[in-house]
Motif scaffolding. Structure first.
Motif, PDB file in Angstrom:
ATOM      1  N   LEU A   1       0.854  -1.184   0.000  1.00 26.95           N
ATOM      2  CA  LEU A   1       0.000   0.000   0.000  1.00 26.95           C
ATOM      3  C   LEU A   1       0.893   1.238   0.000  1.00 26.95           C
ATOM      4  N   HIS A   2       0.549   2.230  -0.806  1.00 27.51           N
ATOM      5  CA  HIS A   2       1.352   3.450  -0.906  1.00 27.51           C
ATOM      6  C   HIS A   2       1.536   4.059   0.485  1.00 27.51           C
TER       7      HIS A   2
ATOM      8  N   GLU B   1      -2.301   5.307   6.690  1.00 30.66           N
ATOM      9  CA  GLU B   1      -2.808   5.727   8.000  1.00 30.66           C
ATOM     10  C   GLU B   1      -4.220   5.247   8.288  1.00 30.66           C
ATOM     11  N   ASP B   2      -5.068   5.124   7.265  1.00 25.83           N
ATOM     12  CA  ASP B   2      -6.425   4.646   7.515  1.00 25.83           C
ATOM     13  C   ASP B   2      -6.604   3.171   7.142  1.00 25.83           C
TER      14      ASP B   2
ATOM     15  N   SER C   1       0.889   3.445  -8.264  1.00 18.55           N
ATOM     16  CA  SER C   1       1.928   4.446  -8.457  1.00 18.55           C
ATOM     17  C   SER C   1       3.288   3.814  -8.225  1.00 18.55           C
ATOM     18  N   CYS C   2       4.272   4.247  -9.032  1.00 13.13           N
ATOM     19  CA  CYS C   2       5.645   3.777  -8.879  1.00 13.13           C
ATOM     20  C   CYS C   2       6.447   4.889  -8.198  1.00 13.13           C
TER      21      CYS C   2
ATOM     22  N   TYR D   1       3.224   0.624  -5.929  1.00 11.57           N
ATOM     23  CA  TYR D   1       2.345   0.605  -4.769  1.00 11.57           C
ATOM     24  C   TYR D   1       0.897   0.735  -5.222  1.00 11.57           C
ATOM     25  N   TYR D   2       0.011   0.155  -4.416  1.00  9.69           N
ATOM     26  CA  TYR D   2      -1.425   0.358  -4.592  1.00  9.69           C
ATOM     27  C   TYR D   2      -1.778   1.672  -3.906  1.00  9.69           C
ATOM     28  N   VAL D   3      -2.448   2.571  -4.610  1.00  6.63           N
ATOM     29  CA  VAL D   3      -2.796   3.877  -4.057  1.00  6.63           C
ATOM     30  C   VAL D   3      -4.219   3.871  -3.518  1.00  6.63           C
ATOM     31  N   ASP D   4      -5.173   3.548  -4.373  1.00  9.31           N
ATOM     32  CA  ASP D   4      -6.578   3.618  -3.982  1.00  9.31           C
ATOM     33  C   ASP D   4      -7.406   2.919  -5.051  1.00  9.31           C
TER      34      ASP D   4
END
Length: 159
Positions: free
Chosen positions: A52-53, A58-59, A113-114, A120-123
């Motif tokens: 995860l990015h 945080e959430d 996103s790289c 990474y997985y962003v959303d």
């Protein structure tokens, strides 16, 4: 043969296994997305957190993630579309799983996103179900049945 849950057709040890073990990193947004599906199937919760990015952790709720992963039987991953550039990617996918005996689908448009050479997985955004309308004209009860029986619709298929 221990085939990989991501549906690549490769063995787990030659596909997503090395990513989960930290022996290598995903070389594309699609590879990361597939490895995350496999992580749900294999219960690799730490990998889901690590992939995860950093700005979106945080959430993140690893306890809820673990509960969902463990209480579901991850059946199939279908990649619908892949749009990858050098440092970002958007992938539409459908993850099919069974939870409490009910087969469900998670249809998502995922953002990746790289950052410093690491994907990474962003959303993700859920893709809403599309409603299909019947294009055929409505058959009246006293019209001939559409099945070709020669009977009136109300006495045949319209019961």
């Amino acid at each position: 043969m221990n085939s990989c849950p991501c549906g690549s057709g490769k063995e787990y040890e030659a596909c997503c296994g090395p990513l989960h073990a930290g022996a290598k990193t995903a070389d594309s947004a699609e590879a990361l997305m597939r490895s995350r599906f496999s992580a749900y199937a294999k219960g690799e919760i730490a990998y889901l957190t690590d992939s995860l990015h950093p700005e979106h952790r945080e959430d993140h709720d690893p306890v809820a993630t673990k509960r969902w992963a463990e209480n579901s039987d991850w059946i199939k991953l279908e990649v619908v579309t892949v749009d990858e550039q050098e440092e970002k990617g958007t992938i539409e996918f459908i993850a099919t799983y069974r939870e409490k005996g009910v087969i469900q689908s998670h249809h998502e448009l995922g953002e990746f996103s790289c950052l410093d050479g690491q994907w990474y997985y962003v959303d993700g955004k859920l893709v809403p179900l599309s409603v299909q309308q019947n294009e055929a004209p409505k058959v009246g009860r006293n019209e001939p049945c559409t099945c070709g029986s020669g009977k009136k619709y109300k006495k045949c298929c319209g019961r």
